[in-house]
Write a protein that holds these residues in place. Structure first.
Motif, PDB file in Angstrom:
ATOM      1  N   LEU A   1       0.851  -1.181   0.000  1.00 25.27           N
ATOM      2  CA  LEU A   1       0.000   0.000   0.000  1.00 25.27           C
ATOM      3  C   LEU A   1       0.890   1.235   0.000  1.00 25.27           C
ATOM      4  N   GLY A   2       0.665   2.150  -0.958  1.00 25.08           N
ATOM      5  CA  GLY A   2       1.486   3.340  -1.068  1.00 25.08           C
ATOM      6  C   GLY A   2       1.058   4.439  -0.106  1.00 25.08           C
ATOM      7  N   LEU A   3       2.030   5.257   0.266  1.00 25.74           N
ATOM      8  CA  LEU A   3       1.770   6.427   1.094  1.00 25.74           C
ATOM      9  C   LEU A   3       2.646   7.563   0.574  1.00 25.74           C
ATOM     10  N   ALA A   4       2.005   8.631   0.060  1.00 26.03           N
ATOM     11  CA  ALA A   4       2.737   9.764  -0.494  1.00 26.03           C
ATOM     12  C   ALA A   4       3.234  10.659   0.632  1.00 26.03           C
ATOM     13  N   VAL A   5       4.555  10.819   0.723  1.00 25.86           N
ATOM     14  CA  VAL A   5       5.139  11.597   1.821  1.00 25.86           C
ATOM     15  C   VAL A   5       5.764  12.911   1.328  1.00 25.86           C
ATOM     16  N   GLY A   6       5.586  13.232   0.041  1.00 22.77           N
ATOM     17  CA  GLY A   6       6.222  14.413  -0.536  1.00 22.77           C
ATOM     18  C   GLY A   6       5.875  15.715   0.167  1.00 22.77           C
ATOM     19  N   GLY A   7       4.647  15.853   0.660  1.00 17.44           N
ATOM     20  CA  GLY A   7       4.228  17.107   1.283  1.00 17.44           C
ATOM     21  C   GLY A   7       4.472  17.173   2.778  1.00 17.44           C
ATOM     22  N   LEU A   8       5.106  16.158   3.335  1.00 18.21           N
ATOM     23  CA  LEU A   8       5.309  16.078   4.784  1.00 18.21           C
ATOM     24  C   LEU A   8       6.376  17.083   5.233  1.00 18.21           C
TER      25      LEU A   8
END
Length: 203
Positions: A138-145
């Protein structure tokens, strides 16, 4: 992706027979469930290794058994390198099951570009879906963290038909300030925010 295991019937079970199988490059296993008789089998170490690499949850059996099965448990050697035994459960690909799926972080967090450290609090979560639609991860986008921010299980990218079982408020990843910055803040009399440390940092 469903891996294929070519299985052979094990007519002898026990410690001595198991040792002979492993010396021959095979992994013993047992297939059970759906009210049918247990089937003791063996599969080649190479196919089992491929199953591990692919994070396979379901397998198509051929040979001594021709049916689908769910990987219930893998028993490992003390070093965690080789699989010593496989436990499989007979399954219909349309039936609903609960399984554990790995989490895959993607993107370069803004907080890391600011000097922070990305920490992954949880590497896998539990989901419910049909046996034939179990995702590899399952993917989790962390770019905006950003620094001090975190992402929870509720923000995972769930494919259609996949339901999250893990508490959606569970923190999956967060950005922590570098240790030097935290120590400097403490030296100035401030009380830095306490953030859960990952298992990797605790070791």
């Amino acid at each position: 992706m469903t891996d294929v295991l070519h299985v052979e019937l094990r007519e002898q079970i026990g410690t001595a027979a198991t040792r002979r199988l492993r010396k021959a490059g095979k992994v013993p296993g047992v297939l059970y469930g759906h009210g049918e008789q247990n089937l003791h089998f063996s599969a080649t170490s190479s196919e089992v290794a491929a199953l591990v690499r692919h994070h396979g949850k379901t397998v198509q059996l051929s040979g001594a058994a021709n049916e689908h099965a769910l990987v219930n448990e893998m028993q490992w050697d003390p070093l965690g390198i080789d699989v010593l035994h496989l436990d499989l459960i007979r399954v219909n690909l349309k039936e609903m099951v609960e399984v554990t799926v790995p989490v895959r972080l993607h993107g370069e967090p803004q907080g890391v570009r600011e000097g922070g450290i990305l920490l992954e609090n949880l590497h896998e979560v539990d989901v419910r879906c049909s046996a034939g639609a179990i995702p590899e991860d399952l993917g989790l986008a962390v770019g905006g963290l950003k620094l001090g921010e975190s992402l929870t299980a509720a923000e995972l990218e769930l494919p259609e038909g996949v339901e999250l079982v893990t508490d959606p408020e569970t923190v999956i990843a967060h950005i922590e300030a570098p240790r030097a910055a935290r120590e400097e803040g403490a030296a100035e009399g401030g009380e830095p925010e306490v953030i859960g440390r990952s298992e990797e940092e605790q070791e």
